[in-house]
Design an enzyme around this catalytic site. Structure first.
Site, PDB file in Angstrom:
ATOM      1  N   GLY A 122       8.651  20.045 -31.205  1.00  0.00           N
ATOM      2  CA  GLY A 122       7.633  21.066 -30.994  1.00  0.00           C
ATOM      3  C   GLY A 122       6.245  20.451 -31.108  1.00  0.00           C
ATOM      4  O   GLY A 122       5.322  20.807 -30.361  1.00  0.00           O
ATOM      5  N   THR A 123       6.096  19.517 -32.023  1.00  0.00           N
ATOM      6  CA  THR A 123       4.807  18.843 -32.212  1.00  0.00           C
ATOM      7  C   THR A 123       4.383  18.142 -30.919  1.00  0.00           C
ATOM      8  O   THR A 123       3.220  18.238 -30.499  1.00  0.00           O
ATOM      9  CB  THR A 123       4.921  17.799 -33.350  1.00  0.00           C
ATOM     10  N   ASN A 141       3.912  30.433 -38.864  1.00  0.00           N
ATOM     11  CA  ASN A 141       5.046  29.883 -39.601  1.00  0.00           C
ATOM     12  C   ASN A 141       4.996  30.173 -41.099  1.00  0.00           C
ATOM     13  O   ASN A 141       6.008  30.120 -41.764  1.00  0.00           O
ATOM     14  CB  ASN A 141       5.143  28.371 -39.371  1.00  0.00           C
ATOM     15  N   GLN A 196       8.155  29.275 -33.737  1.00  0.00           N
ATOM     16  CA  GLN A 196       8.813  30.176 -34.696  1.00  0.00           C
ATOM     17  C   GLN A 196       9.462  31.384 -34.030  1.00  0.00           C
ATOM     18  O   GLN A 196      10.187  32.127 -34.697  1.00  0.00           O
ATOM     19  CB  GLN A 196       7.799  30.659 -35.751  1.00  0.00           C
ATOM     20  N   THR A 241      13.836   7.843 -21.380  1.00  0.00           N
ATOM     21  CA  THR A 241      15.232   8.213 -21.132  1.00  0.00           C
ATOM     22  C   THR A 241      15.530   9.405 -22.020  1.00  0.00           C
ATOM     23  O   THR A 241      15.229   9.393 -23.221  1.00  0.00           O
ATOM     24  CB  THR A 241      16.169   7.036 -21.460  1.00  0.00           C
ATOM     25  N   CYS A 299       4.895  21.348 -44.495  1.00  0.00           N
ATOM     26  CA  CYS A 299       3.953  20.227 -44.455  1.00  0.00           C
ATOM     27  C   CYS A 299       2.924  20.331 -45.557  1.00  0.00           C
ATOM     28  O   CYS A 299       2.474  19.334 -46.092  1.00  0.00           O
ATOM     29  CB  CYS A 299       3.243  20.177 -43.121  1.00  0.00           C
TER      30      CYS A 299
HETATM   31  N1  PLP Z   1       4.558  24.729 -34.555  1.00  0.00           N
HETATM   32  C1  PLP Z   1       5.012  25.582 -35.495  1.00  0.00           C
HETATM   33  C2  PLP Z   1       4.490  26.984 -35.543  1.00  0.00           C
HETATM   34  C3  PLP Z   1       5.976  25.160 -36.412  1.00  0.00           C
HETATM   35  O1  PLP Z   1       6.423  25.998 -37.340  1.00  0.00           O
HETATM   36  C4  PLP Z   1       6.443  23.822 -36.343  1.00  0.00           C
HETATM   37  C5  PLP Z   1       7.410  23.316 -37.341  1.00  0.00           C
HETATM   38  O2  PLP Z   1       7.399  23.708 -38.486  1.00  0.00           O
HETATM   39  C6  PLP Z   1       5.950  22.993 -35.327  1.00  0.00           C
HETATM   40  C7  PLP Z   1       5.000  23.471 -34.457  1.00  0.00           C
HETATM   41  C8  PLP Z   1       6.426  21.574 -35.175  1.00  0.00           C
HETATM   42  O3  PLP Z   1       7.724  21.530 -34.605  1.00  0.00           O
HETATM   43  P1  PLP Z   1       8.604  20.219 -34.803  1.00  0.00           P
HETATM   44  O4  PLP Z   1       9.163  20.275 -36.182  1.00  0.00           O
HETATM   45  O5  PLP Z   1       9.696  20.322 -33.756  1.00  0.00           O
HETATM   46  O6  PLP Z   1       7.737  19.054 -34.562  1.00  0.00           O
END
Ligand code: PLP
Length: 408
Positions: free
Chosen positions: A71-72, A151, A179, A237, A325
């Site tokens: 997601g990041t 989150n 989320q 890949t 985090c």
């Molecule tokens: N965005 C939100 C709202 C999240 O809650 C999170 C993960 O906690 C992320 C982005 C990041 O996702 P990932 O853990 O797949 O990098």
């Protein structure tokens, strides 16, 4: 002692069906999806099937899905990729103060490169006012990025309304839906979304795989350059087994979303009510109704979030304080400060996020052990020194919310 897992916002357990779907792509169909031979074709077919499954969950076209490593990464690509592709149009991005660090730190990085970023404030429930978005848009705005749900406090934003404003003003609209995907119904067309980030491990899929929805016709620069995978939008890949797992998780989510959100909502509301009724000086954070079905987040006065976590952990209960985090650092959560909580209260935050396997019995066990933990911590906490002072002045002034979400 059985573990009670109330930390689904941090990550979800990988479902058995998902693991079963992935295994053949490690054991037999391990070919490189770019290879032209049969082994490669099998891998590519598995991946394309997953693309279709995920697209269906979002109301998107398969070609609009770009698989990423998390997601990041999807968030980074949304912000950096649009700023590069649209630099001729402008240099201004709008986001909110309560975004995940994957957005906030990327926005700060872009500021260092010379872009201008507006960080919109939120109200005491964590809601962005769509009219504030409209007012913040200028000739130079290239992107608005507002998360679908927070989150930490679970507040769900009026995404469709914000999307409509962006569409009207011809500004791209991105939402971090990490989320919500699989937990809340999403239709990218109805919600006027141009770009959307998601992550497999938040919907019972594997870790290290995510996706960015990029609406057809939207230009975005890649972050990773190389062999031109994902139609030139993300070279590497592909993580075939992970992608197949994400596809299966999306299929299951589409089938079970209604059941699961009802199940979660019942547990969430039992948790919230139980804490507010049995723990003096506690308050709900986030919106009372416009919130994620699985999120119960509270603040407990005169107690450190970390101490609550450790004591719950000793009882076999996994929870979180703020986001995964931020816990571990001593800084108060930027989200709780943005909704106007004072530092001392923000330090006493607890996030309980339930999931499909949780039960009412688990909620009740939590409600048995939690109030005595708070009581014990308060007797030894240096923060409780301020308690007698507050009580002397007539007690803490908490926001109280009624059913409609009005503060009183
Ligand atoms: N965005 C939100 C709202 C999240 O809650 C999170 C993960 O906690 C992320 C982005 C990041 O996702 P990932 O853990 O797949 O990098």
């Amino acid at each position: 002692m059985d573990l009670i897992y109330f930390d689904h916002a941090a990550t979800t357990p990988t479902r058995g069906e998902v693991i079963e779907a992935m295994l053949p792509y490690y054991r037999e169909q391990w070919g490189n999806p770019s290879s032209l031979h049969a082994s490669g074709r099998e891998a590519a077919e598995g991946m394309e099937h997953a693309r279709q499954q995920l697209a269906e969950l979002l109301g998107a076209l398969p070609d609009e899905i770009v698989f990423t490593g998390s997601g990041t990464e999807a968030d980074n690509q949304a912000l950096i990729g649009t700023s590069i592709a649209h630099q001729k149009k402008g240099d201004h991005i709008i986001t909110s103060q309560i975004e995940h660090h994957a957005i906030l730190h990327t926005a700060q990085f872009l500021e260092k490169q010379g872009l201008k970023v507006t960080y919109l404030p939120v109200d005491s429930y964590g809601l962005v006012d769509p009219e504030e978005v409209r007012k913040a848009i200028t000739e130079k705005t290239i992107l608005v990025s507002i998360m679908h749900a927070n989150n930490e406090i679970g507040t769900v934003q009026p995404i469709a309304e914000i999307g409509a404003i962006c569409r009207e003003r011809e500004v791209l609209f991105h939402t971090d839906a990490v989320q919500t995907v699989g937990h809340v119904p999403i239709d990218v067309r109805e919600m006027n979304i141009d770009l959307l980030s998601l992550s497999a491990h938040k919907l019972y899929g594997p870790k290290g795989v995510g996706a960015l929805f990029v609406r057809k016709g939207v230009r975005i620069a890649p972050l990773l350059h190389g062999g031109g995978h994902e139609r030139g939008r993300r070279s590497s890949t592909e993580n075939v087994a992970g992608i197949v797992g994400l596809g299966e998780a999306a299929r299951l989510a589409a089938e079970e979303l209604e059941w699961e959100s009802k199940h979660n909502r019942e547990l969430r509301d039992r948790l919230i009510q139980g804490v507010l009724d049995n723990v003096p000086d506690s308050l709900l954070t986030g919106h009372p109704t416009q919130r994620l079905p699985n999120n119960a987040s509270v603040c407990v006065r005169y107690v450190e979030g970390e101490s609550m976590l450790l004591n719950l952990d000793m009882e076999g209960i996994a929870a979180s304080s703020g986001s995964a985090c931020t816990s571990g650092s001593l800084e108060a959560s930027h989200v709780l400060l943005a909704i106007g909580l004072p530092h001392d209260l923000a330090h006493g935050s607890l996030r309980l996020s339930v999931g499909r396997d949780n039960t009412t019995r688990e909620v009740d066990r939590f409600l048995d052990v939690f109030p005595p933990i708070v009581e014990k911590l308060r007797t030894i906490s240096p923060l409780s020194a301020t308690r007698s002072a507050d009580e002397f002045q007539g007690g803490p002034d908490f926001h109280d919310h009624d059913e409609d979400g009005h503060e009183h």
